[in-house]
Every structure is written in C-alpha cells, then in structure tokens.
Write a protein that holds these residues in place. Structure first.
Motif, PDB file in Angstrom:
ATOM      1  N   SER A 183       0.769  -1.071  -0.090  1.00 16.34           N
ATOM      2  CA  SER A 183       0.079   0.132   0.155  1.00 16.34           C
ATOM      3  C   SER A 183       0.823   1.122   0.135  1.00 16.34           C
ATOM      4  O   SER A 183       1.967   1.136   0.530  1.00 16.34           O
ATOM      5  N   LEU A 184       0.538   2.207  -0.804  1.00 13.55           N
ATOM      6  CA  LEU A 184       1.021   3.652  -0.359  1.00 13.55           C
ATOM      7  C   LEU A 184       0.035   4.548  -0.022  1.00 13.55           C
ATOM      8  O   LEU A 184      -0.914   4.706  -0.480  1.00 13.55           O
ATOM      9  N   ILE A 185       0.583   4.901   1.350  1.00  9.60           N
ATOM     10  CA  ILE A 185      -0.476   5.882   2.279  1.00  9.60           C
ATOM     11  C   ILE A 185       0.072   6.781   2.786  1.00  9.60           C
ATOM     12  O   ILE A 185       1.301   7.113   2.478  1.00  9.60           O
ATOM     13  N   GLU A 196      -0.819  -2.600   9.743  1.00 11.55           N
ATOM     14  CA  GLU A 196      -0.054  -3.802   9.845  1.00 11.55           C
ATOM     15  C   GLU A 196       0.578  -4.675   8.533  1.00 11.55           C
ATOM     16  O   GLU A 196       0.949  -5.699   8.356  1.00 11.55           O
ATOM     17  N   TYR A 197      -0.079  -3.951   7.077  1.00 12.78           N
ATOM     18  CA  TYR A 197       0.271  -4.677   6.271  1.00 12.78           C
ATOM     19  C   TYR A 197       1.553  -4.004   5.402  1.00 12.78           C
ATOM     20  O   TYR A 197       1.832  -2.631   5.653  1.00 12.78           O
ATOM     21  N   ASN A 198       1.883  -4.577   4.376  1.00  9.24           N
ATOM     22  CA  ASN A 198       3.372  -4.000   3.763  1.00  9.24           C
ATOM     23  C   ASN A 198       2.965  -2.458   3.092  1.00  9.24           C
ATOM     24  O   ASN A 198       1.845  -2.533   2.520  1.00  9.24           O
ATOM     25  N   HIS A 199       3.736  -1.498   3.446  1.00 12.65           N
ATOM     26  CA  HIS A 199       3.395  -0.374   2.927  1.00 12.65           C
ATOM     27  C   HIS A 199       4.755   0.761   2.928  1.00 12.65           C
ATOM     28  O   HIS A 199       5.453   0.409   3.484  1.00 12.65           O
ATOM     29  N   MET A 200       4.441   1.573   2.036  1.00  9.49           N
ATOM     30  CA  MET A 200       5.323   2.880   1.897  1.00  9.49           C
ATOM     31  C   MET A 200       4.473   4.026   2.055  1.00  9.49           C
ATOM     32  O   MET A 200       3.248   3.931   1.983  1.00  9.49           O
ATOM     33  N   THR A 201       5.030   5.123   2.851  1.00  7.74           N
ATOM     34  CA  THR A 201       4.233   6.199   2.878  1.00  7.74           C
ATOM     35  C   THR A 201       4.717   7.745   1.904  1.00  7.74           C
ATOM     36  O   THR A 201       5.780   7.394   1.492  1.00  7.74           O
ATOM     37  N   TYR A 202       3.972   8.487   1.481  1.00 11.83           N
ATOM     38  CA  TYR A 202       4.311   9.398   0.913  1.00 11.83           C
ATOM     39  C   TYR A 202       3.972  10.915   1.347  1.00 11.83           C
ATOM     40  O   TYR A 202       3.453  11.862   0.457  1.00 11.83           O
ATOM     41  N   GLY A 203       4.195  11.213   2.753  1.00 11.36           N
ATOM     42  CA  GLY A 203       3.847  12.474   3.325  1.00 11.36           C
ATOM     43  C   GLY A 203       2.259  12.510   3.644  1.00 11.36           C
ATOM     44  O   GLY A 203       1.582  11.520   3.451  1.00 11.36           O
ATOM     45  N   GLU A 230       2.098  18.860  -1.218  1.00  7.34           N
ATOM     46  CA  GLU A 230       3.276  19.390  -1.538  1.00  7.34           C
ATOM     47  C   GLU A 230       4.417  18.236  -1.361  1.00  7.34           C
ATOM     48  O   GLU A 230       5.131  17.840  -2.105  1.00  7.34           O
ATOM     49  N   GLU A 231       4.041  17.441  -0.098  1.00 10.12           N
ATOM     50  CA  GLU A 231       5.160  16.547   0.157  1.00 10.12           C
ATOM     51  C   GLU A 231       4.566  15.269  -0.689  1.00 10.12           C
ATOM     52  O   GLU A 231       5.657  14.755  -1.330  1.00 10.12           O
ATOM     53  N   GLN A 232       3.618  15.051  -1.101  1.00  9.11           N
ATOM     54  CA  GLN A 232       3.126  13.886  -1.990  1.00  9.11           C
ATOM     55  C   GLN A 232       3.849  14.060  -3.266  1.00  9.11           C
ATOM     56  O   GLN A 232       4.153  13.267  -3.892  1.00  9.11           O
ATOM     57  N   ALA A 233       3.824  15.553  -3.749  1.00 11.74           N
ATOM     58  CA  ALA A 233       4.127  15.805  -5.106  1.00 11.74           C
ATOM     59  C   ALA A 233       5.853  15.553  -5.209  1.00 11.74           C
ATOM     60  O   ALA A 233       6.344  14.852  -6.140  1.00 11.74           O
ATOM     61  N   HIS A 234       6.364  15.863  -3.919  1.00 18.11           N
ATOM     62  CA  HIS A 234       7.866  15.389  -3.973  1.00 18.11           C
ATOM     63  C   HIS A 234       8.191  14.179  -3.762  1.00 18.11           C
ATOM     64  O   HIS A 234       9.557  13.821  -4.364  1.00 18.11           O
ATOM     65  N   LEU A 235       7.480  13.283  -3.470  1.00 23.86           N
ATOM     66  CA  LEU A 235       7.539  12.001  -3.014  1.00 23.86           C
ATOM     67  C   LEU A 235       7.003  10.919  -3.932  1.00 23.86           C
ATOM     68  O   LEU A 235       7.630   9.645  -3.781  1.00 23.86           O
ATOM     69  N   LEU A 236       5.983  11.267  -4.852  1.00 27.56           N
ATOM     70  CA  LEU A 236       5.422  10.262  -5.503  1.00 27.56           C
ATOM     71  C   LEU A 236       6.234   9.358  -6.603  1.00 27.56           C
ATOM     72  O   LEU A 236       6.347   8.107  -6.501  1.00 27.56           O
ATOM     73  N   PHE A 237       7.117   9.872  -7.309  1.00 26.65           N
ATOM     74  CA  PHE A 237       7.636   9.402  -8.276  1.00 26.65           C
ATOM     75  C   PHE A 237       8.961   8.353  -7.829  1.00 26.65           C
ATOM     76  O   PHE A 237       9.347   7.446  -8.092  1.00 26.65           O
TER      77      PHE A 237
END
Ligand code: AMP
Ligand code: MG
Length: 337
Positions: free
Chosen positions: A265-267, A276-283, A287-294
């Motif tokens: 999941s990307l949350i 509790e599941y496999n995941h990464m986060t993107y802010g 603005e943080e999501q734009a910076h981190l998505l790619f």
C-alpha cells in the motif's frame, strides 16, 4: 558510451553547457524533475533526446529559456496575458504553449505549429542555459513510460550508457513536471497538465482557468489530446498500481482482504502507525506527495512490489498534479471502497 556523473561545481556546470552546445544530450536538474537537455535548435541533438528515452516522435519537447523576454525569438503572436503570467510565475514551473517561429525545428515541437516555453528557476539549470547560449529542449529524463526522475541517481538508473553525462544538482524541489497551459481568448487559459502552479494561483491573474478533460480522465479513442503527452500511459512502475478511493478505515478494511507478500500500500504518513500490512508512505500534504510520489514508485519496484494500492491525494492545489500522475501510473484503474 559510459555516462559520466558531473557535480554541481562551476567547472562541471560549464562542462555540461559545453556538451549541450556541441550537440550532446545531458541529464540536467530542474526544480520540477530532471530533464534530458539538448540544444532545441539542433535537429540531430533533439532526435538523440527522443532516441535516448524512446519517446514517441509526436510528443513535443518543452523549450527552456533563461528569461521570458527571449520568448519572442522562438514564438510569435505572444498574448499580453503571457507576459502578465511571466511576471508572476517566471522563473518557475509554468510552461506556456505559444505559436512557434520557424527557427524551432518541427522535430522539437513534435510536428505541431506551437511550442511550449518555460523559464526554469533552478540555479544550475539557469546557468547551463546561459553558458550554453542555447534554448534547451528538455523532456523528463526517464525512459518513456516510467516515473519521472527526481534525483541524479534515478536518471543514471534509466540513462546509463544512453547519454554522455548527468549533472547532479540535488533532489528536485517540486517533484512533478511543470504546469502546461494554452491560451483561449484574451484572459482565459486552459490547464493541459497540472503542476505546482495551480488553478488557484493562475486565477489571481486570469479571468477563467479551464481544466482540460484529459487531466482527470482517460481520453476516448477518437478524442485528440490538446497535449500529446496526455494520451500515453505514463509514470508507470513495473508494479500494477491501483488507486483506491475511500476513507482511511475503508482502505484498511479493503487491504485486509488483499493478501500476498508482494502486495503493497502507498498511504499517508499519518496512517502508518498501526498499519500492519506491507506499505510505504508519501507524506501528508499535497506538496510532500508531489515531492515523493515518483521516488516511491521507483522504490516500490525495488522492493519487489507486484501490486500497489494507493490512497489518492486530494485534488485541491498541487494535489491535482499528483492525482493526474497517479491515475496515469495506474493506467486509470481506480476503485471505490
Ligand atoms: P515532458 O517533456 O516529459 O515534461 O512532457 C512535456 C509535456 O508538455 C507533454 O505532455 C507534451 O505533450 C506537452 N507539450 C509540449 N509542447 C507542447 C505543445 N506545443 N502543445 C501541447 N502540449 C505540449
Ligand atoms: Mg515526461
């Protein structure tokens, strides 16, 4: 050809400018994402850009200049509104589609009679334009279809042995490509691709700011894209990306039924605690999501993700740009829970 990694030193900036002047393709930093830079007036150099990234020939390149006052050399019938916008947003992540002059080769404009002009704010990019003395055609420095690169290492991953050099200018400030607009009438613009210059910001200057239908949904087979780039599948990692619309709890409940070790999941950051599941986060913020998505899409591939369920951003402000990239990364696969 082994790709050389250049630093941001004055010497290396001059070396990059010299290579571009001589007709080579160089990976260069900008405040949006990294670009594959070449002399926009040199047909052969521009062809090499298309070849290096396997870009379809009908997808035009944006031409980067040092100051908007030079736009008149490459474009004609520039509306007054463009100058007003330039005063407010140049240098910065705004590309204006203008009628092209003949000096811009048709290979640069993808066969169109218009040209996208941008004045980047990144200090290194600015110096490269000034020192090379060239208007620089620079699409994102990824292989066509893959997520755009936001640091020199990503460019190396995609372009090693395909171009002469990459200049490391640090991580890109915004992380999504420029806002692309066209002009309709005296005081109206149309957003063809959303970016960090948002609809709200453009409305401070324009009477009306339209959002092209291709921004938020897939074009029908017979529709012509106002911005050719919008018709291609884009920004996609190897993993199968699926956007899941709904609130945090509905998303968690949905994920609890998706098993398999290669499901991720990307949350949002704030949802990570106790997830509790496999995941990464993107802010948390757009603005943080734009910076981190790619960056995260590339990292998910490295982690071996096969399926990635994503909590989408808000569509407000720069969130619209993030959402626009995300639904393309997902090949428009959106489910509602
Ligand atoms: P990239 O170079 O990868 O950032 O992509 C550039 C984007 O700008 C693509 O979506 C192009 O289709 C769009 N673009 C560039 N020039 C024009 C133009 N003359 N008319 C319409 N869209 C353009
Ligand atoms: Mg691109």
């Amino acid at each position: 050809m082994k790709t050389k990694l250049l630093s941001g030193s004055a010497e290396d900036i001059s070396a990059a400018a010299e290579l571009i002047k001589k007709g080579y393709v160089v990976g260069i930093p900008t405040e949006t994402v990294y670009g594959l830079g070449a002399d926009a007036l040199n047909e052969q150099a521009v062809r090499a850009v298309f070849a290096a990234k396997c870009r379809p020939a009908d997808n035009p390149l944006i031409v980067h200049i040092a100051d908007f006052s030079q736009a008149i050399k490459y474009a004609k019938n520039i509306p007054d509104l463009a100058y007003t916008l330039a005063e407010k947003f140049c240098p910065g992540p705004l590309t204006m589609i203008l009628q092209k002059r003949d000096i811009i080769p048709s290979v640069t404009s993808g066969g169109l009679d218009t040209v996208g002009i941008r004045v980047p704010s990144h200090d290194v990019m600015h110096k490269i334009i000034v020192e090379s003395g060239c208007p620089i055609a620079a699409p994102s420095a990824n292989l066509s279809g893959l997520p755009s690169p936001t640091c020199a290492e990503h460019v190396m991953d995609d372009m090693d042995n395909r171009i002469v050099a990459v200049l490391d200018g640090g991580s890109s400030e915004f992380g999504v490509e420029s806002t692309v607009i066209s002009f309709e009438g005296k005081d109206t613009v149309r957003i063809l691709r959303p970016g960090a210059v948002t609809q709200e910001m453009l409305l401070e200057v324009c009477r009306e700011v339209l959002i092209d239908p291709a921004v938020l949904k897939e074009l029908e087979a017979e529709q012509v894209a106002a911005s050719p780039g919008m018709k291609y599948i884009h920004y996609s990692p190897k993993a199968n990306v699926i956007v899941v619309e709904g609130d945090t709890n509905a998303f968690k409940n949905f994920i609890s039924h998706q098993n398999g070790k290669n499901v991720y999941s990307l949350i949002y950051d704030r949802e990570s605690k106790g997830f509790e599941y496999n995941h990464m986060t993107y802010g948390n913020t757009s603005e943080e999501q734009a910076h981190l998505l790619f960056q995260r899409l590339r990292e998910l591939d490295e982690a071996g993700a096969e399926t990635v369920y994503v909590r989408p951003p808000s569509k407000e402000g720069v969130g619209l740009a993030v959402y626009n990239r995300l639904i393309r990364a997902a090949g428009f696969e959106v489910i509602r829970v």
